[in-house]
Scaffold this motif. Structure first.
Motif, mmCIF file in Angstrom:
data_model
loop_
_atom_site.group_PDB
_atom_site.id
_atom_site.type_symbol
_atom_site.label_atom_id
_atom_site.label_comp_id
_atom_site.label_asym_id
_atom_site.label_seq_id
_atom_site.Cartn_x
_atom_site.Cartn_y
_atom_site.Cartn_z
ATOM 1 N N TRP A 95 -51.067 52.807 -23.405
ATOM 2 C CA TRP A 95 -50.247 51.735 -23.972
ATOM 3 C C TRP A 95 -51.176 50.698 -24.589
ATOM 4 N N VAL A 96 -50.788 50.141 -25.737
ATOM 5 C CA VAL A 96 -51.495 48.966 -26.258
ATOM 6 C C VAL A 96 -50.657 47.713 -26.064
ATOM 7 N N SER A 97 -49.369 47.884 -25.887
ATOM 8 C CA SER A 97 -48.461 46.801 -25.511
ATOM 9 C C SER A 97 -48.265 46.832 -24.001
ATOM 10 N N PRO A 98 -47.650 45.813 -23.418
ATOM 11 C CA PRO A 98 -47.230 45.943 -22.017
ATOM 12 C C PRO A 98 -46.337 47.174 -21.858
ATOM 13 N N GLU A 99 -46.498 47.886 -20.776
ATOM 14 C CA GLU A 99 -45.733 49.113 -20.565
ATOM 15 C C GLU A 99 -44.243 48.828 -20.609
ATOM 16 N N TYR A 100 -43.519 49.672 -21.332
ATOM 17 C CA TYR A 100 -42.068 49.546 -21.432
ATOM 18 C C TYR A 100 -41.427 50.579 -20.508
ATOM 19 N N LYS A 101 -40.469 50.130 -19.656
ATOM 20 C CA LYS A 101 -39.912 50.999 -18.621
ATOM 21 C C LYS A 101 -38.403 51.200 -18.737
ATOM 22 N N TRP A 102 -37.791 50.711 -19.802
ATOM 23 C CA TRP A 102 -36.330 50.688 -19.856
ATOM 24 C C TRP A 102 -35.810 51.677 -20.895
ATOM 25 N N GLY A 114 -48.231 50.691 -33.968
ATOM 26 C CA GLY A 114 -47.305 50.278 -32.931
ATOM 27 C C GLY A 114 -47.038 51.355 -31.908
ATOM 28 N N ASP A 115 -46.873 50.935 -30.652
ATOM 29 C CA ASP A 115 -46.572 51.892 -29.582
ATOM 30 C C ASP A 115 -45.180 51.698 -29.004
ATOM 31 N N ILE A 116 -44.438 50.699 -29.488
ATOM 32 C CA ILE A 116 -43.056 50.462 -29.042
ATOM 33 C C ILE A 116 -42.131 50.861 -30.185
ATOM 34 N N ILE A 117 -41.385 51.943 -29.984
ATOM 35 C CA ILE A 117 -40.494 52.462 -31.020
ATOM 36 C C ILE A 117 -39.155 51.727 -30.968
ATOM 37 N N HIS A 118 -38.740 51.205 -32.101
ATOM 38 C CA HIS A 118 -37.460 50.504 -32.231
ATOM 39 C C HIS A 118 -36.499 51.329 -33.077
ATOM 40 N N VAL A 119 -35.225 51.238 -32.764
ATOM 41 C CA VAL A 119 -34.180 51.755 -33.637
ATOM 42 C C VAL A 119 -33.145 50.642 -33.791
ATOM 43 N N ASN A 120 -32.948 50.195 -35.006
ATOM 44 C CA ASN A 120 -32.071 49.051 -35.287
ATOM 45 C C ASN A 120 -32.444 47.837 -34.439
ATOM 46 N N GLY A 121 -33.738 47.685 -34.183
ATOM 47 C CA GLY A 121 -34.241 46.520 -33.459
ATOM 48 C C GLY A 121 -34.350 46.674 -31.960
ATOM 49 N N GLN A 122 -33.847 47.760 -31.391
ATOM 50 C CA GLN A 122 -33.857 47.962 -29.945
ATOM 51 C C GLN A 122 -34.831 49.070 -29.561
ATOM 52 N N PRO A 123 -35.765 48.815 -28.623
ATOM 53 C CA PRO A 123 -36.655 49.892 -28.184
ATOM 54 C C PRO A 123 -35.880 51.008 -27.474
ATOM 55 N N TRP A 124 -36.116 52.217 -27.900
ATOM 56 C CA TRP A 124 -35.612 53.436 -27.240
ATOM 57 C C TRP A 124 -34.157 53.283 -26.743
ATOM 58 N N PRO A 125 -33.202 53.099 -27.663
ATOM 59 C CA PRO A 125 -31.816 52.893 -27.233
ATOM 60 C C PRO A 125 -31.099 54.210 -26.957
ATOM 61 N N TYR A 126 -29.839 54.088 -26.548
ATOM 62 C CA TYR A 126 -28.966 55.257 -26.457
ATOM 63 C C TYR A 126 -27.765 55.023 -27.353
ATOM 64 N N ILE A 162 -32.548 33.039 -44.652
ATOM 65 C CA ILE A 162 -33.763 33.473 -43.969
ATOM 66 C C ILE A 162 -34.100 32.403 -42.934
ATOM 67 N N LYS A 163 -34.106 32.793 -41.652
ATOM 68 C CA LYS A 163 -34.320 31.777 -40.625
ATOM 69 C C LYS A 163 -34.898 32.401 -39.358
ATOM 70 N N PRO A 164 -35.551 31.578 -38.532
ATOM 71 C CA PRO A 164 -36.122 32.068 -37.275
ATOM 72 C C PRO A 164 -35.036 32.400 -36.254
ATOM 73 N N PHE A 165 -35.368 33.313 -35.339
ATOM 74 C CA PHE A 165 -34.498 33.606 -34.214
ATOM 75 C C PHE A 165 -35.346 34.213 -33.105
ATOM 76 N N LYS A 166 -34.762 34.397 -31.956
ATOM 77 C CA LYS A 166 -35.453 35.013 -30.823
ATOM 78 C C LYS A 166 -34.756 36.319 -30.459
ATOM 79 N N ALA A 167 -35.554 37.326 -30.131
ATOM 80 C CA ALA A 167 -35.027 38.632 -29.724
ATOM 81 C C ALA A 167 -35.583 38.984 -28.355
ATOM 82 N N GLN A 168 -34.703 39.430 -27.450
ATOM 83 C CA GLN A 168 -35.135 39.823 -26.111
ATOM 84 C C GLN A 168 -35.540 41.289 -26.144
ATOM 85 N N ILE A 169 -36.836 41.550 -26.240
ATOM 86 C CA ILE A 169 -37.347 42.912 -26.346
ATOM 87 C C ILE A 169 -37.644 43.474 -24.959
ATOM 88 N N TYR A 170 -38.447 42.756 -24.194
ATOM 89 C CA TYR A 170 -38.751 43.144 -22.811
ATOM 90 C C TYR A 170 -37.832 42.358 -21.881
#
Length: 674
Positions: free
Chosen positions: A49-56, A265-277, A90-98
């Motif tokens: 991992w180069v990012s913090p390990e993702y477990k979800w 990158g080592d965290i794969i996103h789909v439509n902004g969400q890592p490894w969704p269902y 165009i504006k800033p926002f926050k996204a909860q990734i981890y």
């Protein structure tokens, strides 16, 4: 101290990546409780991992972007023509990734990423006003649209914070008797910052970082013919914008370009969400695939799980569309490889997989990507047991649309994509070399073959050519294979791997003007792998430099400072009326433009309309300067220093609005070079 080369580092990261993802059943209550006959396996990566390990993994649903609706619709009372008007901030926002780390700071369209999805009817004119309340300058480009040059997202046409720009577009219409039926299109922010260390004309691009931090979105075109084919629609028509990012220990984004080679990158996103269902029904689905990564290529397959873990036998599917619309007929495949900026559409049938889980897998050892712990997983599809709507679920037709054979032409040009020092260049030139960055001057309406070569420095170069759609004729060297889904359709991005030469052919039309082409590895683009071409005006057609749409920095269309008065309905309707008066897209009749071009090639040179008429009567005519300029907000005018014209050639004296037909004295030098 011992050091290793970049290539050795890539090899080492691949070696350390995990190859044993047999998985284990998930005990989490957040996972989709769909599977009946197959346990819900989750990845158990053991590699680097180069990012913090993702477990979800597979614990959060696939986000579906909301559909943007017009703020107003303008209608011309005499012709009935309409223009849809949209507003995007165009504006800033926050996204909860981890889940266990602070939210990530991002900047996106309407404060989300991907931004809201546009669904536009083909042949309809659209004005979108981008208001920049973000932290840095932006210039927005829409893939897959026949934009006039001032609306195409020229790299120097930047919307600074506190400014807005309205862009008049035509939802792609017909060309060469080809119905440009829709495919997924991409909005990218081509942003930059001025660097005073390189002089007044130098810009240092930041497109990659701005896309990386959220400025991207999806733009879909609909068409009556496409809608009559019976393709899956509504809840069964799903966009998948796939990307890859890297994070710091505090959840913030890590922007590390690895010596300007790329950010994989080592965290794969789909439509902004890592490894969704995604919960699916056992029927056909249409997936619109977009590679929205900065530097990572993907090789996708849909693989059903088995009783022992993740499976190995992929499902066959049909590729039905590429960058520029539907293919002539479906192309069967079990995997699909695509590079940054490419778009494909597939139809896949889940009817045989009721009650099972399907994992979208990603190939390892693809392109020049480093492989990390879990980059071989994309997302889970949990197939249920029942179908709630069986419409548009029948067999695909064999014929989707007509695409003529590639045109025959003797005009051929070579372009070498290479690294020199810290810069990535094309034929030894980058965008900052103002006097030489116009590398081609195709005659409007003419077919040209371009040979794109991956030279010294290697790397992956997805080559994107603005304005046109092209056909891919061949690939030699490197992978030395041309996939059927690449070659049978029309494209505007083609994957150029290390050691490869790719040959494409395009018709440089429908508009004259100055446009860019570049590498879509955005790290390479930001380090100058970006140049331009000038579609020249035809002789005997009455065109001259007063035409307002050939210059990407036409003053009338430059960004304006935010002013509340400009956001009233009356002001907007007045501006839309002025846009309509410019006749930028020939009233949506692009087919007429191509017909006229065909006539010109056949020697049928038209006569111009009489001088008493406001505009020439022929469908290929460029508009006269609008007579309703006074409907625009009044403003003093001075030519921007980033334009590239020497200061001595700018208008002298008081800053005033330019007169009709004015152009800088050395316009041709700027367009064509010295």
């Amino acid at each position: 101290m011992y050091s290793i080369s970049f290539r050795d580092a890539v090899w080492l990261s691949t070696l350390l990546a995990s190859y044993s993802h047999a998985g284990q059943p998930s005990a989490s209550t957040n996972t989709p409780s769909i599977s009946q006959s197959t346990p819900e396996f989750i990845p158990v990566p053991t590699g680097q991992w180069v990012s913090p390990e993702y477990k979800w993994f597979f614990q959060y649903p696939l986000p579906i972007p909301s559909i943007k609706t017009p703020t107003y619709t303008y209608s011309n009372y005499s012709t009935g023509a309409t223009i849809d008007y949209y507003e995007v901030e165009i504006k800033p926002f926050k996204a909860q990734i981890y889940p266990n780390l602070p939210a990530t700071d991002m900047v996106g369209y309407d404060g989300c990423s991907p931004g809201p999805m546009f669904v536009v009817q083909q042949g309809r004119e659209v004005v979108t006003r981008f208001t920049n309340n973000g932290p840095s300058a932006s210039s927005v480009h829409l893939h897959g649209s026949y934009n006039r040059a001032p609306f195409d997202g020229w790299a120097g046409d930047h919307i600074s914070p506190g400014q807005y720009k309205a862009r008049l577009l035509l939802a792609k219409s017909t060309k060469r008797a080809v119905n440009m039926v829709p495919c997924e299109h991409l909005i990218f922010s081509k942003s930059f910052t001025d660097d005073p260390n390189y002089g007044k004309d130098h810009v240092e691009f930041a497109t990659g970082e701005h896309v990386y931090r959220g400025q991207g979105g999806i733009y879909l075109l609909r068409d009556p013919e496409e809608q009559s084919i019976g393709l899956p629609a509504g809840d069964y028509d799903i966009p998948l914008a796939i990307g890859a990012k890297q994070y710091n220990s505090d959840g913030s984004l890590n922007w590390d370009t690895n010596d300007n080679n790329g950010l994989w990158g080592d965290i794969i996103h789909v439509n902004g969400q890592p490894w969704p269902y995604f919960k699916a029904e056992p029927r056909k689905y249409r997936f619109r695939l977009l590679n929205g990564a900065v530097s990572r290529t993907f090789g996708l397959s849909w693989v059903p799980d088995n009783a022992f873990g993740f499976g190995t036998d992929p499902i066959e599917f049909n590729v039905i569309g590429s960058d520029s619309g539907l293919l002539p007929h479906p192309v069967k495949a079990t995997s699909l490889a695509f590079s940054m900026g490419e778009r494909y559409e597939i139809v896949i049938d889940f009817s045989s997989y009721a009650g099972k889980n399907i994992t979208i897998r990603n190939d390892r050892h693809i392109g020049e990507n480093p492989d990390y712990a879990a980059t071989d997983f994309i997302m889970r599809i949990a197939v249920g047991d029942t179908v709630t709507d069986d419409s548009n679920n029948s067999d695909l037709p064999y014929n989707l649309r007509y695409i003529p054979p590639p045109p025959q032409t003797s005009v051929s040009k070579d372009f070498m994509f290479e690294r020199k020092g810290d810069n990535w260049l094309i034929n030894g030139v980058g965008f900052v070399d103002i006097n030489h960055r116009i590398l081609a001057k195709p005659r409007r309406g003419e077919d040209e073959i371009w040979v794109l070569r991956n030279g010294p420095g290697g790397g992956t170069h997805p080559v994107h050519i603005h304005l046109v759609d092209f056909q891919v004729l061949s690939r030699s060297g490197g992978r030395n294979v041309l996939y059927a889904y690449e070659s049978t359709g029309m494209k505007d991005v083609v994957w150029l791997s290390a050691g490869e030469a790719v040959t494409v052919v395009a018709r440089y039309a429908p508009w004259e003007g100055v446009y860019m082409f570049h590498c879509h590895n955005l790290v390479h683009e930001d380090h100058d792998m970006l140049v331009a071409f000038n579609v020249t005006q035809l002789p005997n057609w009455g065109y001259d430099n007063s035409t307002i749409f050939i210059d990407p920095l036409t003053p009338e269309f430059r960004p304006k400072d935010i002013n509340s008065e400009d956001y009233t309905k009356d002001a907007i309707m007045s501006k839309l009326a002025w846009f309509y008066s410019t006749n930028a897209y020939n009233g949506g009749n692009v087919a007429g433009v191509y017909s006229a071009l065909d006539g010109y090639e056949a020697g049928q040179t038209p006569a111009l309309a009489s001088s008493s008429e406001a505009t020439p009567t022929f469908p290929w005519s460029s508009p006269q300067h609008p007579t309703t300029f006074q409907t625009l907000p009044s403003h003093s005018w001075s030519y921007p220093t980033t334009h590239g014209w020497p200061k001595t050639d700018m208008p002298q004296g008081p800053s005033t609005k330019p007169q009709s037909g004015w152009s800088p004295p050395n316009f041709e030098k700027w367009i064509n070079g010295p």
